[in-house]
Design an enzyme around this catalytic site. Structure first.
Site, mmCIF file in Angstrom:
data_model
loop_
_atom_site.group_PDB
_atom_site.id
_atom_site.type_symbol
_atom_site.label_atom_id
_atom_site.label_comp_id
_atom_site.label_asym_id
_atom_site.label_seq_id
_atom_site.Cartn_x
_atom_site.Cartn_y
_atom_site.Cartn_z
ATOM 1 N N LYS A 115 -11.598 -46.914 8.591
ATOM 2 C CA LYS A 115 -11.495 -47.984 7.543
ATOM 3 C C LYS A 115 -12.525 -47.981 6.965
ATOM 4 O O LYS A 115 -13.659 -47.363 7.355
ATOM 5 C CB LYS A 115 -11.282 -49.414 8.703
ATOM 6 C CG LYS A 115 -11.018 -50.457 7.425
ATOM 7 C CD LYS A 115 -9.228 -50.688 7.606
ATOM 8 C CE LYS A 115 -8.064 -51.550 6.961
ATOM 9 N NZ LYS A 115 -7.331 -50.997 6.880
ATOM 10 N N ASP A 155 -6.057 -51.068 0.876
ATOM 11 C CA ASP A 155 -5.980 -52.152 1.201
ATOM 12 C C ASP A 155 -6.390 -53.921 0.489
ATOM 13 O O ASP A 155 -6.053 -54.111 -0.439
ATOM 14 C CB ASP A 155 -7.040 -52.660 2.187
ATOM 15 C CG ASP A 155 -6.801 -53.065 3.678
ATOM 16 O OD1 ASP A 155 -5.867 -53.172 4.327
ATOM 17 O OD2 ASP A 155 -7.868 -54.007 3.850
HETATM 18 P P1 NDP Z 1 -3.259 -58.326 -1.087
HETATM 19 O O1 NDP Z 1 -5.316 -57.935 -1.578
HETATM 20 O O2 NDP Z 1 -2.342 -57.178 -2.059
HETATM 21 O O3 NDP Z 1 -3.074 -59.250 -1.122
HETATM 22 C C1 NDP Z 1 -4.623 -59.686 -0.025
HETATM 23 C C2 NDP Z 1 -3.614 -60.992 -0.134
HETATM 24 O O4 NDP Z 1 -3.672 -62.695 0.680
HETATM 25 C C3 NDP Z 1 -3.790 -62.042 -1.307
HETATM 26 O O5 NDP Z 1 -2.767 -63.246 -1.630
HETATM 27 C C4 NDP Z 1 -4.383 -62.981 -1.046
HETATM 28 O O6 NDP Z 1 -5.549 -63.919 -1.254
HETATM 29 C C5 NDP Z 1 -4.681 -63.466 0.173
HETATM 30 N N1 NDP Z 1 -5.783 -64.574 1.381
HETATM 31 C C6 NDP Z 1 -6.579 -63.492 1.079
HETATM 32 N N2 NDP Z 1 -7.737 -64.008 2.353
HETATM 33 C C7 NDP Z 1 -6.914 -65.001 2.268
HETATM 34 C C8 NDP Z 1 -7.375 -65.768 3.390
HETATM 35 N N3 NDP Z 1 -8.648 -66.465 3.106
HETATM 36 N N4 NDP Z 1 -6.555 -67.113 3.148
HETATM 37 C C9 NDP Z 1 -4.964 -67.351 2.431
HETATM 38 N N5 NDP Z 1 -4.711 -65.812 1.918
HETATM 39 C C10 NDP Z 1 -5.595 -65.074 1.607
HETATM 40 O O7 NDP Z 1 -4.339 -56.753 0.272
HETATM 41 P P2 NDP Z 1 -2.756 -56.312 1.496
HETATM 42 O O8 NDP Z 1 -1.160 -57.637 0.452
HETATM 43 O O9 NDP Z 1 -2.735 -54.983 0.834
HETATM 44 O O10 NDP Z 1 -3.076 -57.118 2.446
HETATM 45 C C11 NDP Z 1 -2.754 -57.993 3.356
HETATM 46 C C12 NDP Z 1 -2.980 -57.389 4.577
HETATM 47 O O11 NDP Z 1 -2.251 -56.750 5.120
HETATM 48 C C13 NDP Z 1 -4.148 -57.312 4.993
HETATM 49 O O12 NDP Z 1 -4.701 -57.707 5.981
HETATM 50 C C14 NDP Z 1 -4.910 -55.928 5.085
HETATM 51 O O13 NDP Z 1 -5.216 -55.299 5.907
HETATM 52 C C15 NDP Z 1 -3.081 -55.773 5.990
HETATM 53 N N6 NDP Z 1 -2.233 -54.226 5.840
HETATM 54 C C16 NDP Z 1 -2.287 -53.869 4.658
HETATM 55 C C17 NDP Z 1 -1.896 -52.485 4.050
HETATM 56 C C18 NDP Z 1 -1.126 -52.033 2.859
HETATM 57 O O14 NDP Z 1 -0.160 -50.888 3.086
HETATM 58 N N7 NDP Z 1 -2.095 -52.419 1.875
HETATM 59 C C19 NDP Z 1 -1.152 -52.184 5.258
HETATM 60 C C20 NDP Z 1 -1.126 -52.988 6.533
HETATM 61 C C21 NDP Z 1 -1.685 -53.750 6.698
HETATM 62 P P3 NDP Z 1 -6.267 -64.297 -2.554
HETATM 63 O O15 NDP Z 1 -5.721 -63.605 -4.052
HETATM 64 O O16 NDP Z 1 -6.830 -65.648 -3.370
HETATM 65 O O17 NDP Z 1 -7.557 -63.805 -2.527
HETATM 66 O O1 2IT Z 2 -4.113 -51.372 7.722
HETATM 67 C C1 2IT Z 2 -3.320 -50.446 7.227
HETATM 68 O O2 2IT Z 2 -2.540 -49.739 7.843
HETATM 69 C C2 2IT Z 2 -3.623 -50.049 5.355
HETATM 70 N N1 2IT Z 2 -4.244 -50.956 5.125
HETATM 71 C C3 2IT Z 2 -3.691 -48.783 5.082
HETATM 72 C C4 2IT Z 2 -3.943 -47.942 5.272
HETATM 73 C C5 2IT Z 2 -3.709 -45.799 5.183
HETATM 74 O O3 2IT Z 2 -3.564 -45.068 5.072
HETATM 75 O O4 2IT Z 2 -2.150 -46.322 4.698
#
Ligand code: NDP
Ligand code: 2IT
Length: 432
Positions: A115, A155
């Site tokens: 990460k 992420d």
């Molecule tokens: P984004 O940056 O696209 O979106 C994050 C979202 O979460 C935004 O809406 C943000 O709001 C909100 N957020 C962040 N902090 C807070 C908080 N403290 N309270 C409420 N809302 C909050 O990120 P992703 O959608 O990619 O990631 C979301 C989660 O999924 C993370 O935990 C990430 O590690 C996990 N994840 C992502 C993957 C991926 O492929 N992208 C794969 C697996 C897991 P704001 O705009 O206000 O900050």
């Molecule tokens: O938390 C996760 O699994 C991710 N942000 C995606 C990682 C990846 O290598 O696609």
């Protein structure tokens, strides 16, 4: 045994260790064969730390911290996302990197755990500033990554715009165009269905679990999806397609409650095209929209919840509210969004609960498929990738569910996921 007190100065990482080691069966934890690897499994192979100097639009030189935690490559090249958010620090990246080792094993694809990211805050920055930051970030990181070493992806705070800028910079600095990043835009060799993969994947996992535990599905269910970023948006899309109604979502400022259901295309355009705030949704539709505080989202009555925002967004009090309101399933799209105390409440009340390392593995799984396509010089159709994703999520569910049942704790998918993946990784470490 692992001495958790040693990690008091890394509370987020400590929470991840506690989740893992409190769930391992005696036969695993006290297995003399694993005694020698316990210390090695908890600490990363290396943590790269660097300063990133970049220029803002006024020409001032600004500085942020950059990191890449290369955790464990016993299951394949280091693999895991990059997060740009002001809260990023070593403790959070160790939590995420540790989780990634076991998540990647669960996908059945050959990927190790890593990460990285930066405390850079993309919010309020112009496109040009974000792109200059990404170039400067990659100038520091490029020697340490590549298709046979380490393959980062997105992420929080890292989406298509950032991956494009970082991949262009990687090519420029390294002179190579191998698959050093996944989640690439399609014109740069990305895979169809990677954008959708995490949100679709968690929904496919939920379908498997709802069927196995409660012989039901998402049709007619009232659903809460927290967050409104990449994972949340595509969870909204798939839940809606499968007949569920997403009645509430949030960002870090506000939640919206929409009794008639949130419209995917309206929210997608607001969030992806305009980078707007969720409360603006109210001005875009005729439906009733109640704007609330972000945290109040868990007090809304629902059948199923998908926490898809960030770590520790759902605590014990929130769990009490969901349980009292009759929620039957909580499926983590984010990484460790529920505190361990909240998760144990769900399990003890027989609310289906899936840990993120199992149910959000669809994103990294399709990243694995992107690597495979790039290596073979192939481009698979959306349907082909989506079908493989469905198959992988079903396999992950089966392996976790069967392990939980074997341990006589059917509702404990934390045990299911952790014992299954820990043994897999430990055995590989012993063979190395
Ligand atoms: P984004 O940056 O696209 O979106 C994050 C979202 O979460 C935004 O809406 C943000 O709001 C909100 N957020 C962040 N902090 C807070 C908080 N403290 N309270 C409420 N809302 C909050 O990120 P992703 O959608 O990619 O990631 C979301 C989660 O999924 C993370 O935990 C990430 O590690 C996990 N994840 C992502 C993957 C991926 O492929 N992208 C794969 C697996 C897991 P704001 O705009 O206000 O900050
Ligand atoms: O938390 C996760 O699994 C991710 N942000 C995606 C990682 C990846 O290598 O696609």
């Amino acid at each position: 045994m692992i001495n958790l007190e040693k990690y008091n100065d890394q509370p987020e990482f400590k929470a991840a260790l506690k989740e893992m080691f409190s769930s391992l069966d005696e036969s695993v934890l006290n297995n003399p064969r694993y005694a020698s690897i316990l210390d090695k499994i908890v600490e990363p192979d290396r943590i790269l730390t660097f300063d990133i100097k970049w220029k803002d639009d006024q020409g001032n030189v600004r500085m942020n911290k950059g990191y890449r935690v290369q955790y464990n490559n016993v299951n394949g090249v280091y693999k895991g996302g990059l997060r740009f958010h002001p809260t990023v620090n070593v403790s959070i990246l160790k939590l995420l990197g540790f989780e990634q080792i076991f998540k990647n094993y669960l996908t059945t694809l050959p990927m190790g755990g890593a990460k990285g990211g930066s405390d850079f805050d993309p919010k309020g920055k112009s496109d040009a500033e974000v792109i200059r930051f990404c170039e400067a970030f990659m100038k520091e990181l490029y020697p340490y990554i590549g298709v046979d070493k380490d393959v980062p992806a997105g992420d929080i705070g890292v989406g298509a715009r950032e991956i494009r800028a970082m991949y262009e910079a990687y090519k420029k600095y390294s002179g190579k165009s191998d698959c050093s990043l996944t989640g690439k835009p399609l014109d740069l060799g990305g895979s169809l269905c990677r954008t959708e993969a995490t949100g679709f994947g968690v929904t496919y996992f939920a379908l498997e679990a709802l069927k196995a535990y409660k012989n039901t599905d998402l049709k007619g269910k009232k659903v809460i999806v927290s967050g409104s970023g990449n994972v949340a948006l595509y969870c909204l899309k798939k839940v809606t397609e499968l007949g569920g109604k997403v009645i509430a979502m949030n960002d870090s400022s506000n939640a919206i409650y929409v009794p008639n259901g949130i419209d995917f295309e309206v929210l997608r355009a607001l969030k992806e095209d305009r980078r707007g705030r969720i409360k603006e949704y109210k001005d875009l539709v005729k439906d009733e929209v109640v704007v609330m505080n972000s945290k109040d989202i868990w007090g809304i009555k629902c059948d199923v919840a998908f926490p898809c925002a960030t770590q520790f967004e759902l605590d014990e009090n929130d769990a009490d509210k969901l349980i009292a309101n009759g929620c039957i399933g909580v499926f983590e799209g984010a990484n460790m969004p529920c505190t361990l105390e909240a998760a144990m409440k769900f399990i003890n009340h027989k609310v289906i609960y899936s840990p993120g390392k199992a149910s959000n593995a669809g994103g990294v799984a399709v990243s694995g498929l992107e690597i495979e396509q790039n290596k073979k010089g192939e481009k698979w159709s959306f349907e082909e990738v989506d079908n493989k994703l469905k198959g992988i999520m079903a396999t992950i569910f089966r392996n976790c569910y069967n392990t939980a049942k074997d341990l006589n704790d059917e509702y404990n998918l934390i045990k299911g996921a952790n014992n299954y993946a820990f043994i897999g990784i430990a055995e590989k470490m012993l063979k190395r």
